[in-house]
Design a protein around this motif. Structure first.
Motif, PDB file in Angstrom:
ATOM      1  N   GLN A   1      28.237 -35.145  -9.081  1.00  0.00           N
ATOM      2  CA  GLN A   1      27.226 -34.323  -8.396  1.00  0.00           C
ATOM      3  C   GLN A   1      27.750 -32.911  -8.073  1.00  0.00           C
ATOM      4  N   MET A   2      29.026 -32.642  -8.447  1.00  0.00           N
ATOM      5  CA  MET A   2      29.618 -31.329  -8.123  1.00  0.00           C
ATOM      6  C   MET A   2      29.463 -30.378  -9.312  1.00  0.00           C
ATOM      7  N   PHE A   3      29.829 -29.114  -9.093  1.00  0.00           N
ATOM      8  CA  PHE A   3      29.742 -28.105 -10.146  1.00  0.00           C
ATOM      9  C   PHE A   3      31.130 -27.518 -10.410  1.00  0.00           C
ATOM     10  N   PRO A   4      31.373 -27.039 -11.652  1.00  0.00           N
ATOM     11  CA  PRO A   4      32.660 -26.385 -11.930  1.00  0.00           C
ATOM     12  C   PRO A   4      32.925 -25.297 -10.884  1.00  0.00           C
ATOM     13  N   GLY A   5      34.167 -25.229 -10.428  1.00  0.00           N
ATOM     14  CA  GLY A   5      34.505 -24.252  -9.389  1.00  0.00           C
ATOM     15  C   GLY A   5      34.479 -24.848  -7.991  1.00  0.00           C
ATOM     16  N   ASP A   6      33.866 -26.044  -7.822  1.00  0.00           N
ATOM     17  CA  ASP A   6      33.969 -26.769  -6.550  1.00  0.00           C
ATOM     18  C   ASP A   6      35.389 -27.353  -6.452  1.00  0.00           C
ATOM     19  N   ALA A   7      35.691 -28.006  -5.328  1.00  0.00           N
ATOM     20  CA  ALA A   7      37.058 -28.495  -5.138  1.00  0.00           C
ATOM     21  C   ALA A   7      37.084 -29.894  -4.546  1.00  0.00           C
ATOM     22  N   ILE A   8      38.196 -30.591  -4.819  1.00  0.00           N
ATOM     23  CA  ILE A   8      38.396 -31.938  -4.264  1.00  0.00           C
ATOM     24  C   ILE A   8      39.768 -31.990  -3.597  1.00  0.00           C
ATOM     25  N   ILE A   9      39.843 -32.694  -2.471  1.00  0.00           N
ATOM     26  CA  ILE A   9      41.121 -32.892  -1.774  1.00  0.00           C
ATOM     27  C   ILE A   9      41.363 -34.396  -1.717  1.00  0.00           C
ATOM     28  N   ILE A  10      42.418 -34.839  -2.396  1.00  0.00           N
ATOM     29  CA  ILE A  10      42.620 -36.279  -2.623  1.00  0.00           C
ATOM     30  C   ILE A  10      43.731 -36.839  -1.727  1.00  0.00           C
ATOM     31  N   PHE A  11      43.365 -37.719  -0.812  1.00  0.00           N
ATOM     32  CA  PHE A  11      44.338 -38.466   0.004  1.00  0.00           C
ATOM     33  C   PHE A  11      43.988 -39.942  -0.089  1.00  0.00           C
ATOM     34  N   THR A  12      44.422 -40.550  -1.174  1.00  0.00           N
ATOM     35  CA  THR A  12      44.142 -41.951  -1.481  1.00  0.00           C
ATOM     36  C   THR A  12      45.475 -42.606  -1.855  1.00  0.00           C
ATOM     37  N   PRO A  13      45.507 -43.942  -2.027  1.00  0.00           N
ATOM     38  CA  PRO A  13      46.771 -44.584  -2.409  1.00  0.00           C
ATOM     39  C   PRO A  13      47.386 -43.944  -3.656  1.00  0.00           C
ATOM     40  N   ASP A  14      48.721 -43.939  -3.690  1.00  0.00           N
ATOM     41  CA  ASP A  14      49.464 -43.187  -4.716  1.00  0.00           C
ATOM     42  C   ASP A  14      48.995 -43.479  -6.149  1.00  0.00           C
ATOM     43  N   SER A  15      48.701 -44.755  -6.452  1.00  0.00           N
ATOM     44  CA  SER A  15      48.366 -45.105  -7.837  1.00  0.00           C
ATOM     45  C   SER A  15      47.019 -44.533  -8.278  1.00  0.00           C
ATOM     46  N   THR A  16      46.207 -44.061  -7.322  1.00  0.00           N
ATOM     47  CA  THR A  16      44.884 -43.537  -7.686  1.00  0.00           C
ATOM     48  C   THR A  16      44.888 -42.018  -7.878  1.00  0.00           C
ATOM     49  N   HIS A  17      45.996 -41.349  -7.541  1.00  0.00           N
ATOM     50  CA  HIS A  17      46.013 -39.876  -7.610  1.00  0.00           C
ATOM     51  C   HIS A  17      45.734 -39.371  -9.028  1.00  0.00           C
ATOM     52  N   TYR A  18      46.394 -40.021  -9.986  1.00  0.00           N
ATOM     53  CA  TYR A  18      46.280 -39.536 -11.369  1.00  0.00           C
ATOM     54  C   TYR A  18      44.853 -39.685 -11.923  1.00  0.00           C
ATOM     55  N   PRO A  19      44.252 -40.904 -11.882  1.00  0.00           N
ATOM     56  CA  PRO A  19      42.905 -40.992 -12.480  1.00  0.00           C
ATOM     57  C   PRO A  19      41.877 -40.119 -11.755  1.00  0.00           C
ATOM     58  N   ILE A  20      41.968 -40.024 -10.438  1.00  0.00           N
ATOM     59  CA  ILE A  20      40.963 -39.225  -9.719  1.00  0.00           C
ATOM     60  C   ILE A  20      41.171 -37.736 -10.027  1.00  0.00           C
ATOM     61  N   SER A  21      42.431 -37.281 -10.012  1.00  0.00           N
ATOM     62  CA  SER A  21      42.712 -35.862 -10.305  1.00  0.00           C
ATOM     63  C   SER A  21      42.224 -35.503 -11.702  1.00  0.00           C
ATOM     64  N   LEU A  22      42.543 -36.378 -12.667  1.00  0.00           N
ATOM     65  CA  LEU A  22      42.170 -36.073 -14.058  1.00  0.00           C
ATOM     66  C   LEU A  22      40.648 -36.018 -14.212  1.00  0.00           C
ATOM     67  N   TYR A  23      39.966 -36.958 -13.593  1.00  0.00           N
ATOM     68  CA  TYR A  23      38.501 -36.993 -13.688  1.00  0.00           C
ATOM     69  C   TYR A  23      37.920 -35.681 -13.154  1.00  0.00           C
ATOM     70  N   ALA A  24      38.465 -35.215 -12.040  1.00  0.00           N
ATOM     71  CA  ALA A  24      37.955 -33.972 -11.423  1.00  0.00           C
ATOM     72  C   ALA A  24      38.294 -32.757 -12.289  1.00  0.00           C
ATOM     73  N   ILE A  25      39.556 -32.668 -12.736  1.00  0.00           N
ATOM     74  CA  ILE A  25      39.990 -31.508 -13.533  1.00  0.00           C
ATOM     75  C   ILE A  25      39.136 -31.385 -14.788  1.00  0.00           C
ATOM     76  N   GLU A  26      38.876 -32.524 -15.425  1.00  0.00           N
ATOM     77  CA  GLU A  26      38.103 -32.488 -16.686  1.00  0.00           C
ATOM     78  C   GLU A  26      36.664 -32.026 -16.474  1.00  0.00           C
ATOM     79  N   ARG A  27      36.221 -32.008 -15.225  1.00  0.00           N
ATOM     80  CA  ARG A  27      34.869 -31.506 -14.922  1.00  0.00           C
ATOM     81  C   ARG A  27      34.911 -30.124 -14.274  1.00  0.00           C
TER      82      ARG A  27
END
Ligand SMILES: NC(=O)c1ccc[n+]([C@@H]2O[C@H](COP(=O)([O-])OP(=O)(O)OC[C@H]3O[C@@H](n4cnc5c(N)ncnc54)[C@H](O)[C@@H]3O)[C@@H](O)[C@H]2O)c1
Length: 419
Positions: free
Chosen positions: A104-130
């Motif tokens: 639901q976000m647009f390019p140029g928006d931002a995400i701040i991720i504080f989740t368990p360590d093993s989830t950092h990579y998939p969530i970061s990648l999903y966001a970066i790719e969008r």
């Protein structure tokens, strides 16, 4: 700066660091009202933030979180709006709700991720790719290969990806980094960081299974050491040892694999002098004594060719004694929760806040076209590119513990690899 567009931000993770609300109620640590949410609400009040969202796994937690934020932030500080859009909705449990929220976000928006360590990579990648700018907490990733992938993805999609290493913005640490540059070749570094055993109750769900205490705490001082040695030396070999028996026993009963205390012994090779080699010892524990008057013990020692540096971050010459509690050392340099004269939040100079605000400013500057994401690598910020050796050491440490061997760190072309 005030003419920059407001940034829309999704907070990912609804736990201790984001809200101060944990699985077992309000946090009993030094982050009772969290850091990320409070900083976002204040930056929205100050005109830097537009829309705010928060995504977790279990939507049923949101009513209690909203009440906690209203009582402890909304009712405490003047003009503080604690509203946000939630994902997933009440009544739903969905570990992949972050995808719906990011979609639901647009390019140029931002995400701040504080989740368990093993989830950092998939969530970061999903966001970066969008096309979403990412601030991910430490450890950025658990695997060096994942860290390298995030560097490449952020470059490809032209977004900033910072790792939330707030100690860079601690005035003592950043001053120490500058002074270390005048002490000649690196020789020895020794860091200790610990948390009281009671934190094992807060983190029981993942402690020892999803991550270890080295990733969780030593990531801080490994990153500081890598930052100090950025153009001076490279890590070449890691050997790890661990103490066990407390976390797995009564009353904590953590996963049988949980280590109490982990030490990484790391060899460093000078970049400028073939004969100069250094040694670093990074130790972290989550079975430190209760009632020590501090939440995290954290001190380190740096020795160079021409002098040394001692930092005790936990004891800064400011302690308070209360009859029922005893002596406590507070650290308002990190998060200052006491309100200003006007009744507003007053912690804008704390390095917990500054670290997040630097990211918000950088994302707004990139969106406005007045900076490129790569500019922040050159500024020495804890960007995903500048922090790759921190992950290399942490990942090597985990392999060393699991396989009971030394692990080498080497550069293969442009990429760092472990052997
Ligand atoms: N608490 C601290 O003092 C502190 C300080 C610095 C960094 N960190 C880092 O923060 C991270 C953990 O955050 P915390 O301390 O708030 O822990 P926490 O256990 O209190 O909260 C973790 C949160 O992540 C959520 N979560 C889990 N999987 C998710 C998913 N797939 N999508 C969205 N949300 C998900 C959980 O619901 C929970 O709200 C760790 O990586 C840790 O290293 C914590």
């Amino acid at each position: 700066m005030s003419n920059l567009s407001k940034l829309n931000v999704l907070m990912c993770g609804t736990g201790e660091y984001t809200t101060g609300w944990t699985g077992s109620g309000a946090s009993k640590s030094d982050k009772k009202i969290g850091v990320v949410g409070l900083t976002m609400f204040d930056l929205r009040r100050l005109g830097k933030i537009g829309k705010l969202g928060m995504v977790g796994v279990n939507g049923d937690k949101f009513p209690a979180i909203r009440q906690h934020l209203q009582e402890n932030i909304g009712n405490v500080y003047k003009d503080m709006d604690t509203s946000f859009k939630e994902f997933p909705d009440v009544g739903k449990v969905d570990p992949e709700a972050y995808k719906e929220a990011i979609d639901q976000m647009f390019p140029g928006d931002a995400i701040i991720i504080f989740t368990p360590d093993s989830t950092h990579y998939p969530i970061s990648l999903y966001a970066i790719e969008r096309g979403i700018h990412v601030l991910v907490t430490k450890p950025a990733t658990q695997l060096l290969s994942h860290h390298s992938e995030l560097i490449a993805a952020a470059r490809k999609h032209n977004v900033i990806c910072f790792v939330e290493h707030h100690k860079h913005f601690d005035p003592v640490y950043s001053d120490a980094k500058a002074r270390a540059q005048t002490l000649g070749e690196f020789n020895f570094f020794n860091a200790w960081m610990s948390q009281p055993k009671s934190q094992l109750e807060t983190f029981r769900a993942w402690a020892g299974k999803d991550s270890d205490i080295s990733y969780y705490l030593s990531s801080h001082h490994i990153d500081i050491c890598c930052w100090i040695l950025q153009d001076k030396a490279i890590p070449t070999r890691v050997v790890a040892s661990a103490a066990t028996g407390i976390a797995t026993g009564e009353p904590y009963n953590c996963d049988p694999q949980t280590e109490d205390t982990i030490t990484l012994l790391v060899d460093w090779q000078s970049i400028n002098s073939p004969t100069h080699k250094g040694v670093a010892v990074y130790t972290a524990s989550w079975t430190a004594p209760l009632k020590a008057g501090i939440h995290s013990a954290q001190h380190w020692y740096y020795m160079g060719e021409k002098g040394d540096i001692n930092v005790d971050q936990a004891h800064r010459g400011y302690d308070i004694t209360v009859d029922e509690i005893g002596k406590t050392w507070y650290n308002p340099f990190y998060m200052k929760y006491s309100p200003s004269e006007s009744g507003h939040f007053d912690g804008q100079r704390g390095y917990g806040y500054i670290s997040i605000e630097k990211f918000i400013d950088a994302a707004r500057e990139v969106n406005a076209g007045i900076a490129k994401p790569s500019d922040y690598d050159g500024h020495g910020y804890p960007t995903i590119a500048n922090t790759v050796l921190t992950t290399a050491i942490l990942n090597a440490g985990r392999i060393s513990l699991d396989e009971k061997r030394a692990v080498s760190i080497r550069k293969n072309g442009d990429e760092w690899i472990l052997e």
